[in-house]
Each structure stands twice: as C-alpha cells, then as structure tokens.
Design an enzyme around this catalytic site. Sequence first.
Site: not given
Ligand code: R5P
Length: 266
Positions: A172
């Site tokens: 990711k």
């Molecule tokens: C961080 O807190 C996490 O990895 C989140 O799952 C990631 O940042 C995705 O969430 P967002 O779309 O809110 O950035």
Amino acid sequence: MDWGMKNRLARIIQPGDGRAVMLAVDHGYFLGPTSGLEEPRKTVEPLLPYADSIMLTRGVLRTSVDPNSKIPVVLRVSGGTSILKELSNEDITVSVEDAVRLNVSAMALSIFVGAEFEKQTLVSLARLVDQGEKYGIPVLAVTAVGKDMARDARYLGLSCRIAAELGAHLVKTYHCEDFETVVQSCPVPIIVAGGKKTPEVEALQLTYDSVRGGAVGVDMGRNIFQSDSPVGMIRAVRAVVHEKASVDEACKIYESTKSGRARRTG
Ligand code: R5P
C-alpha cells in the site's frame, strides 16, 4: 505460492477484474478515536456491502464487526506507538496464531523507510512474511511516510520496492506524480491509500488516476468515513475501481446517493 495464500489474495483482489476496494478503518491504532470512527460499528456496518475487504485492528474486529459477516479481513498487526510519540517505533502487535483464529485474509504492517526506526520496521516485515508463508496468509506492507519525507515517486518507489524485495505480497502506498514508475518497479500489486480528507471529487480523481496508473485499487478510509455521505462515497469509489466509471459518473453516484439519503431523513 500455495493454494491458501492464493485463495486469501483472491478474496482481496477480485479475480474477475483484478481490482480491489479495501475499506481502511484501522486509524485508531495510533490516532485513537479519529473523527468519523468514534463508534466503529456505526461507521463500518453500512459500508460493508460495498467493500471487497476491510482493514482494521483485532480490537475493532472483535467488538464492531459481526462474525457472521462474510467481509474478508486485512488485519493490522503492527503498532505500539501513538500520535504523541515517534511514529516509526512500531513492532508486531499480533501473533500469527491469533490472525489464524480470526480467519483473516491478510496481515498488514507499516514500514518507515528513511525514518528513525527504519530497520526495526523492515526486519518486522521480513519476520511477518516468514510467518505468513508458514500459514498461507499474505502480508500487506504499508509504506508509511514520516513527517519530513516527500511523497514523490523516488521515495515511494524506494519504499515499495524494498517492501516487495522483503517478501510483501501486496503493497500500500500513496499516489504521486509519475506514479506509473512506482508501479513498474514494484513486482507485486500496489493499492493506494486515500490520505487526508479532501473534497469528494478530488478523492474520486485520485481513485481514477490510481487505477489508470496501474494500482489494483484503493485502500481508502477518511475520504469515505469522513464524507458527508460515506455510502455515497464508497459506492462512487467502487464504480471507478470495478465498473470503469469516469470521475464525472462517480460524482453523480455520490451526489444521487447523498440526496437520496437527505430526502429520506429530511
Ligand atoms: C493509517 O492509519 C492506515 O494505514 C490507513 O489504513 C491508510 O492511511 C488508509 O487510510 P486513509 O485513506 O484514511 O489514508
């Protein structure tokens, strides 16, 4: 890759089109009661029908998701820090045996390339991959970005490639200029994080650009659950990722869902 590993990955990246909509609600693991996630069950339940998988901690999974739900789970297994301290000082916080008991489809861990505890997080990733390989559970590496680091293709490309080299099955990261080069140099699928809340049209454009640039989909949180129509937003994101909708078409889905809800409640 063995059957169990492939089967779990297929629950996350849909075999029909090779795309994925992951709902991220793991933010509380270092942010506490984030806006929009104060009562996780209330936030999560209406969104589940539109997500391919959900990313969360075991605490929220146990307390806030119905075990009869068929939603595939991407379990956050790293943490040990809070927003008040050095964020890169993470460790593995869940045993693989508990991940198996929770019937998860993948385990997620953050790496902090270039940060104070870079080595600790990278070694944790390698150890988690060893455990995942043993039990057939894929590992999602989250390329976390420290406060002082640029979210550009050079840095994100470095982080994604290191994650893949250490054995992550899925990575990711963030969208950036020249995102295609990040995808090209990463030999495993990339999923894009939504990032901070932006106007809905911008988050839908980010989704569109991400899949067009080669990502398998998005792992989106705040731009869904902090939207004034979370269901409208996840439906719109889903249309871009799975139905080749344009940003305009997706905006219409968001607007019509939002106004439909407004009519019912107003
Ligand atoms: C961080 O807190 C996490 O990895 C989140 O799952 C990631 O940042 C995705 O969430 P967002 O779309 O809110 O950035």
